[in-house]
Enzyme design. Structure first.
Site, PDB file in Angstrom:
ATOM      1  N   ASP A 202      -8.638  -8.814   4.278  1.00 39.89           N
ATOM      2  CA  ASP A 202      -8.197  -7.359   5.343  1.00 39.89           C
ATOM      3  C   ASP A 202      -9.268  -7.206   6.105  1.00 39.89           C
ATOM      4  O   ASP A 202     -10.161  -6.345   5.963  1.00 39.89           O
ATOM      5  CB  ASP A 202      -8.127  -6.383   4.323  1.00 39.89           C
ATOM      6  CG  ASP A 202      -7.344  -4.994   4.859  1.00 39.89           C
ATOM      7  OD1 ASP A 202      -7.153  -5.023   6.132  1.00 39.89           O
ATOM      8  OD2 ASP A 202      -7.414  -3.983   4.261  1.00 39.89           O
TER       9      ASP A 202
ATOM     10  N   GLU B  62       0.985  -1.410  -0.017  1.00 35.40           N
ATOM     11  CA  GLU B  62       0.036  -0.019   0.083  1.00 35.40           C
ATOM     12  C   GLU B  62       0.959   1.227   0.081  1.00 35.40           C
ATOM     13  O   GLU B  62       0.651   2.152   0.722  1.00 35.40           O
ATOM     14  CB  GLU B  62      -1.003   0.087   1.118  1.00 35.40           C
ATOM     15  CG  GLU B  62      -1.822  -1.357   1.164  1.00 35.40           C
ATOM     16  CD  GLU B  62      -3.064  -1.190   2.179  1.00 35.40           C
ATOM     17  OE1 GLU B  62      -2.502  -0.600   3.350  1.00 35.40           O
ATOM     18  OE2 GLU B  62      -4.056  -1.858   2.186  1.00 35.40           O
TER      19      GLU B  62
ATOM     20  N   GLU C 180     -12.946  -1.229  11.911  1.00 31.46           N
ATOM     21  CA  GLU C 180     -12.612  -0.794  10.391  1.00 31.46           C
ATOM     22  C   GLU C 180     -13.734  -1.078   9.520  1.00 31.46           C
ATOM     23  O   GLU C 180     -14.403  -0.014   9.000  1.00 31.46           O
ATOM     24  CB  GLU C 180     -11.235  -0.899   9.640  1.00 31.46           C
ATOM     25  CG  GLU C 180     -11.077  -0.212   8.481  1.00 31.46           C
ATOM     26  CD  GLU C 180      -9.627  -0.592   7.800  1.00 31.46           C
ATOM     27  OE1 GLU C 180      -8.828  -1.454   8.696  1.00 31.46           O
ATOM     28  OE2 GLU C 180      -9.621  -0.318   6.654  1.00 31.46           O
TER      29      GLU C 180
HETATM   30  C1  GCV Z   1      -2.224   0.773   8.319  1.00 32.47           C
HETATM   31  C2  GCV Z   1      -5.917  -1.751   5.581  1.00 32.47           C
HETATM   32  C3  GCV Z   1      -6.533  -0.275   6.244  1.00 32.47           C
HETATM   33  C4  GCV Z   1      -5.306   0.614   6.351  1.00 32.47           C
HETATM   34  C5  GCV Z   1      -3.817  -0.162   7.167  1.00 32.47           C
HETATM   35  C6  GCV Z   1      -3.778  -1.216   6.397  1.00 32.47           C
HETATM   36  C7  GCV Z   1      -2.593  -2.041   7.060  1.00 32.47           C
HETATM   37  O1  GCV Z   1      -5.753  -1.590   4.229  1.00 32.47           O
HETATM   38  O2  GCV Z   1      -7.409   0.292   5.481  1.00 32.47           O
HETATM   39  O3  GCV Z   1      -5.617   1.700   6.856  1.00 32.47           O
HETATM   40  O4  GCV Z   1      -2.796   0.757   7.028  1.00 32.47           O
HETATM   41  O5  GCV Z   1      -5.060  -2.248   6.312  1.00 32.47           O
HETATM   42  O6  GCV Z   1      -3.249  -3.270   7.794  1.00 32.47           O
HETATM   43  O7  GCV Z   1      -1.368  -1.914   6.862  1.00 32.47           O
END
Ligand code: GCV
Length: 840
Positions: free
Chosen positions: A386, A307, A414
């Protein structure tokens, strides 16, 4: 010793008496939300113990344990409890053996374990809390305080209480940013940081560490895995030292996220290639600098090549190369590296039917098994995607047999309603922990893998992404059951979600059996209900996956590179992950599990569409088609959400009034938002499949009157995007000072509930009034804090006026007054028979 002889499901009895569930009627209602399950209120469960308390050692952790027991005795409600004479003595096993040679302290107490024993009578009662080390002493003290909430009585003089943690690594991760925001945090700003600095006032850090210690958490990573580079600069390290000093008396070690590109970003090197000698030397020096300030740093967490975070792939190096470079620097100091397996390509080709994000972690990390240094632990998210509402277990847990592994869970919600929805996640975690991966064709439940037992790994554990903030930790009182459950599972994954819920409720809300039964029932119902209204048969959470991750947005997961696809079209739905015709993901599981998932006949149906693509009229084992299941489960889910509110209503006058009202309002909101979810998913798939609901509900709302069909003054009709987030895809929005919508009621006379569905946007507080025949009957402000600045499912909100008398010809009028960026947008009103009896 098997840790389950720990008998934590027993109340402690000490010479006959000894436990008390305080149910005084003269309530002080003194519990302070910030104390969570450690409020020691007169409503909650209490254990009694001799009031003279001392520690044999002088270490800060033992002193903390003594202070905590004293705090319990001096807190609200203590005066109403009879005092117990005698002594409570705390110490490490060695200290107790020396001072009390006659006390049978076990010789084989591992670090962090505890043992409790009672003897004597009258004024000479002696309660011993022995620890395998100082942390064990503190955990024993908290276990004593928890014990009356935990179950049946046990006589400590006959049966000492003994327990040890199942897992060595029991950490929480916080995704706190240097500026004080918290990524995916829903409880306010950071308790650690503000405006690029560690906060001056760390009192909340102290209280948080206390909560963590009480459930056996021994590490806390305080900074976000994203954007971690600045935290290694000298100014930040001084601040982090203060945090470490604050948490240390609670036995909670500081850990930090690091950016693998730090040697270049803040070190001035031309490269961050982990195999470069200068880079290795940079890490060694940096780690020495850190340990000079924080001698007990627990270690580093790394998010790399994921990411947008930099990683070893830039130099053609592997995660093992990167992890080992850090691990070698940390090893002389006893630190560890938690290297995250959340590594995937977010630019996948949707048109490639073999592309599959779920495969990534196993494809990348399994070939590296055995190549990681002994102080590296690969941190694996519980599912392959996720933190979705429902996913299968990651196959990587069975794919690393010569590498330490730990499981990452998300405590912050989340994808699970962001603490605005009540979702007790423990039943989902339990399902993961108990899942038998059948590695090597033998019983290998996930919990035993992450306990290090299955593959005899020396380091392993559980990490919970907690993301607490300054506004009530997780921002919702009942969400704290998840933090509590996380710690309890990391200590003992054999516990049940029901038992943990009961423990938590008795300590947090009330020990009244009706309250405990009701809250526990609600907690246990909440996750299945959420799955029912947000994502069906393994499609995951059907939300805006590139934005808020909150409200419904079905197409957001499709046709992009992020790979959270469910691949729906007019004919059918689901990801074909089979070995023969699909992405082959199923082949990453050990053979017995792969066989189960590969066959439509044996694949568990709640994950059917995660593994298979099927036509809409595919028949489930029940004989119901998939499309009918979509309709039924969403109507059921919305109904279940409404029932949570009805159950909570039975607790009025039995619990703290402020807590009652706070949760009542939350559950009312949740019930309304569950309807938004239901309607979005149902109308979307009705249109997509073209197959009607056999029960005639989907697309038919007999009591609903659309805003776009109303007599509008000032309001204009708008298209909502995504269309499924508004009834029939349209709403009305006001660009004037005030606007109104009027409908004439033509139904039967009677008592009704009138729901107004509106969009509560950020950027202003719009006001609404509902009136009948020219008389305003109720007004409210759209003042919730919900994601997004344009009308859609994130902020579609329901206000319900109950028990209104209506007769044909009555004119219902909603007036909206915009404010700032909130245009008082309206979707519809809905008139349904009243759910409450008339007031006499
Ligand atoms: C810290 C998901 C979340 C992101 C997070 C990522 C991760 O994609 O939306 O906010 O980033 O996981 O676990 O690294």
């Amino acid at each position: 010793m098997d840790r389950c002889t720990c008998r934590l499901s027993k109340k402690i009895a000490f010479s006959g008496i000894v436990t008390l569930i305080a149910l005084s009627s003269a309530h002080a209602f003194a519990q302070d939300e910030s104390q969570a399950w450690l409020s020691y209120s007169d409503r909650t469960a209490h254990t009694m113990f001799p009031r003279d308390i001392r520690a044999l050692g002088t270490s800060p952790i033992e002193q903390t344990a003594v202070e905590e027991l004293k705090r319990n005795l001096s807190d609200a409600g203590a005066a109403s409890r009879p005092a117990v004479a005698g002594e409570t003595v705390l110490g490490t096993g060695a200290e107790i053996r020396k001072a009390y040679p006659h006390v049978p302290v076990p010789a084989d107490m591992p670090p962090e374990s505890y043992w409790m024993h009672a003897s004597g009578s009258g004024d000479h009662k002696l309660l011993i809390i022995a620890g395998g080390d100082e942390r064990g002493v503190l955990y024993g003290a908290f276990a004593l305080l928890r014990s009356s909430a935990a179950g049946e009585p046990v006589d400590l003089s006959k049966t000492p209480l003994r327990s040890e943690p199942a897992m060595k690594i029991r950490w929480v991760d916080e995704w706190d940013n240097a500026n004080g925001t918290v990524e995916r945090g829903y409880g306010g700003r950071s308790i650690f940081f503000d405006n690029g600095h560690v906060r001056e006032d760390l009192s909340q850090v102290n209280e948080y560490a206390r909560l963590l210690a009480s459930i056996g958490i021994n590490g806390c990573n305080v900074n976000n895995v994203n954007g971690a580079a600045p935290f290694l600069t000298p100014g930040w390290l001084q601040g982090l030292k203060r945090i470490a000093d604050t948490m240390r008396p609670w036995g909670v070690r500081l850990a930090m996220s690091v950016d693998i590109a730090s040697p270049q970003k803040i070190g001035g090197l031309k490269t961050f290639d982990p195999l470069d000698p200068d880079v290795k030397a940079w890490w060694a020096n940096k780690v020495n600098e850190i340990y000079a300030q924080i001698p007990d740093l627990a270690g580093f967490t790394v998010k790399a090549d994921s990411e947008g975070q930099p990683g070893p792939a830039s130099y053609g190096r592997s995660p093992a190369d990167a992890a080992n470079a850090l691990a070698n620097a940390l090893a002389p100091h006893g630190g560890v590296v938690l290297y995250r397996a959340f590594v995937y390509n977010n630019h996948l080709d949707y048109n490639d039917l073999k592309a599959d994000r779920a495969r990534a972690a196993y494809d990348i990390f399994h070939p590296l098994d055995g190549k990681f240094a002994p102080n590296v632990i690969v941190q694996i998210k519980e599912g392959p995607i996720d933190f979705q509402a429902l996913e299968p277990v990651s196959p990587l847990f069975a794919g690393l047999r010569e590498t330490n592994s730990a499981m990452e869970l998300q405590i912050t919600q989340e994808y699970l309603g962001q603490q605005r929805h009540l979702v007790y996640i423990a039943p989902m975690w339990k399902r993961v922990l108990d899942f038998d991966l059948r590695a090597e064709n033998r019983s290998t439940p996930v919990k035993q893998i992450i306990e290090g037992k299955t593959f005899e790994r020396p380091l392993s554990g559980m990490i919970g992404v907690s993301d607490v903030g300054r506004d009530g930790w997780l921002g919702a009182p009942l969400a704290m059951a998840n933090l509590y459950a996380f710690g309890r599972f990391a200590w003992n994954p054999d516990l049940t979600p029901e038992a943990i819920a009961a423990e938590w409720t008795k300590q947090t809300i009330s020990a009244d059996p009706q309250v405990v039964a009701t809250v526990d029932k609600m907690l246990m119902q909440s996750w299945p209900a959420y799955v029912d209204y947000t994502g069906f048969l393994g499609t995951q959470t059907l939300t805006d996956i590139t934005g808020s991750h909150y409200g419904p947005n079905i197409e957001a997961s499709e046709r992009n590179g992020w790979g959270q696809w469910h691949r729906d079209d007019a004919q059918g739905i689901g990801m074909d992950r089979t070995v023969a015709t699909g992405t082959g993901f199923i082949g990453q599981y050990p053979p017995e599990v792969a066989k189960m998932y590969d066959s439509l006949a044996t694949c568990p149906e709640d994950l059917l569409l995660f593994f298979h693509h099927v036509p809409w009229n595919y028949k489930l084992h029940s004989g119901k088609t998939v499309i009918q299941y979509v309709y039924d489960s969403h109507y059921k889910g919305a109904q279940e959400a409404a029932e949570l509110g009805a159950e909570w209503a039975t607790l009025k006058d039995k619990i703290d009034p402020a807590l009652f009202e706070d949760e009542r309002a939350r559950l009312e909101y949740q019930a309304g938002h569950a309807i938004v979810w239901r309607d979005a998913i149902v109308q979307y798939f009705l249109k997509e499949s073209g197959i009607p609901d056999a029960q005639g509900r989907a697309g038919h709302f007999p009591g609903r009157m659309e805003a776009e069909d109303a007599r509008l003054t000032g309001y204009s009709v708008i298209d909502v995007n995504p269309w499924e987030d508004a009834s029939r895809g349209k709403a009305v929005s006001c660009a004037e000072k005030s606007c109104s919508a009027e409908w004439t009621y033509n139904g039967q006379p009677g008592r009704y509930d009138i729901a107004v569905q509106y969009f509560d946007l950020q950027g202003g507080t719009a006001h609404f009034t509902l009136g009948i025949n020219g008389n305003g009957i109720v007004s409210w402000a759209a003042d919730a804090t919900l994601p997004s600045r344009r009308p859609h499912g994130d902020n579609s909100t329901r206000y319900t006026m109950r028990g209104v008398e209506l007769k044909p010809g009555d004119v219902l009028r909603v007036e909206g007054v915009p404010d700032g960026g909130d245009p008082a947008a309206l979707d519809y009103i809905e008139i349904e028979p009243a759910t409450t009896a008339p007031q006499s």
